[in-house]
Structure formats: structure tokens, C-alpha cells
Design an enzyme around this catalytic site. Sequence first.
Site, short mmCIF file in Angstrom:
data_model
loop_
_atom_site.label_atom_id
_atom_site.label_comp_id
_atom_site.label_asym_id
_atom_site.label_seq_id
_atom_site.Cartn_x
_atom_site.Cartn_y
_atom_site.Cartn_z
N HIS A 42 -4.46 4.95 5.69
CA HIS A 42 -3.15 4.35 5.45
C HIS A 42 -3.07 3.60 4.13
O HIS A 42 -2.12 2.86 3.88
CB HIS A 42 -2.82 3.40 6.61
CG HIS A 42 -1.38 3.35 6.95
ND1 HIS A 42 -0.63 2.19 6.90
CD2 HIS A 42 -0.51 4.33 7.32
CE1 HIS A 42 0.61 2.44 7.24
NE2 HIS A 42 0.72 3.73 7.50
N LYS A 69 -2.43 2.74 0.17
CA LYS A 69 -1.37 3.09 -0.78
C LYS A 69 -1.70 2.41 -2.11
O LYS A 69 -1.19 1.34 -2.41
CB LYS A 69 -0.01 2.63 -0.25
CG LYS A 69 0.32 3.13 1.16
CD LYS A 69 1.49 2.37 1.74
CE LYS A 69 1.70 2.72 3.19
NZ LYS A 69 0.64 2.18 4.06
N ASP A 77 -6.98 4.61 -15.22
CA ASP A 77 -8.14 4.46 -16.12
C ASP A 77 -9.21 3.55 -15.53
O ASP A 77 -10.03 3.00 -16.28
CB ASP A 77 -7.69 3.92 -17.48
CG ASP A 77 -6.77 4.89 -18.21
OD1 ASP A 77 -6.94 6.10 -18.02
OD2 ASP A 77 -5.89 4.42 -18.96
#
Length: 267
Positions: free
Chosen positions: A148, A150, A155
Amino acid sequence: MSAVWTLKALGLGAVGLTLSVEVLGWFFRRFGSKGFLKEVIFFPTEFACVEHVFEPTLQCLCPLPHGLETSLARLLRHVLSAKSTLDICVFAFSNMDLSRAVLALHSRGLVIRILIDKDYGGITGSQIGPLRRAGIRVRYDSGAVHMHHKFALVDGRRLVTGSLNWTLQAVQKNKENVMVTEEPRLVTPFVQEFQRLWDANDPEGCGRAAPPPQQGTERQGTERQGTERQGTERQGTERKGTERQGTERQGTERKGTERQGTERKGT
């Protein structure tokens, strides 16, 4: 007296040095990271064209407002700021503007890795298929529960994280938040977590599940099962025919034997 004052002076100097170190430490903890990027973005985004983020000189003719720095435009700018690598770890990915940004970076030769939840990687509207077909490396989390997370790492030094799924619903309708920072103490744990999950879900690793099968593979398996079923039924039919022929042959032979016996009695 001079020795006493010397000891007092040394004691005061030691106390002063200790206090100075503590004050400097507090000052650094409180203000030392002010130079690092820190930004908060809230969603849903305003309805506006984001074409200027991709092509600043292009004169777009769509009916939406143009040139606005919306929440989505700001998020896209952070993603497109990548120079060498982009690591994405999201529960669901169906937003076409964000997918377009990732494809643009891929066309520039950047190294891109995507981790996605195994159940939501192939939902209707998912951009994972087009991204994989473009040659971008994708791994599915093979755990028993949902992946779950996000977040994205630009870089390896810029963290983009929050409640936002990379979906049309989340970007345009939901109340969501995104935080962007380059503070190493916050970025480093996410870099480590991404690498841990990436290694743990290597499809070539021992005991790891391969990516979800394509629909074509499932269809081939169904057709193969149907062919095998037809073959089994055909064998059964042939077996029944053989048994029927054997029964009829036995009956014919029995009748012939009885006829011979009757003729012999008559003689």
C-alpha cells in the site's frame, strides 16, 4: 590564590564549552536543514491543461485553462526533474499524465523501476501494461497482503510521498496530500525500503512468484484443457465402440454355436 582562580577559570571554561556545544547542536537540529527542499501539495487538482509542463512552447488548443501551476502540474515537475533514476512504489497506477511523464523520462534513457501491488497492477485502466511494453522494469509485490506504499524517489535524493495513489480518481476527485523533500534523514529510509522490496520481489529469486499471467496465457491454458478433455472423450467413445463390437461378435459366435448344435441333433 592564583591557583584557585586558575581552577575556577578552567571550570567556567569547561561549562561554557559544554553549553556552546549543546546550543550549536540544538541550532543545527532546528535550523540546519532549512536549505533542503520541502514542499506540500494538496489534491484534488484544479481542472487545467498540463501540456505546458511537457512542451512549454506548444500552443495547446484544448478548452481547459492554460498556464496554471496546478497541484498536478507541480507533481509532474518533480517527477520530470529526474536526471538519472526514478523509483516508483505505488499501490495503483492509472493516471495517464503521470504515465506520460514516466515514459518521457524512459525515452531520455533514465533508469526507471516500478513496484506495484500484485492485485492492482492489472486492473482496468492500469498504465502498467503500456509501461512494461515500453521496456520499463516492473515488479509485482508477492506478499499475502496489499503493498500500500505511495512514494517515488527522484535520483535517489528527492522523496515524493503521501496519501496520493497515482490514479485519475485520486488526482482529480479525492482529498489527498503529497510531501516533497530532499532532507537525507527522511529520504534514506525510503531508499532502503524500496531496495528491500525490489530485491524481495525478484521473479527470478527462489520461491518468488512470477508476474501475473497475461490474459492470452490464461486463454491458451483453457484451450489446452479443452483439447485434453476432447481427447479423453474421444478415447472413451472409441473404447465403448470397441466393447460394443466385441459384445456383438461374441453374440454372433454364440448364435453360430447354438445353430451347429441344433443341426447336429437333427442329424
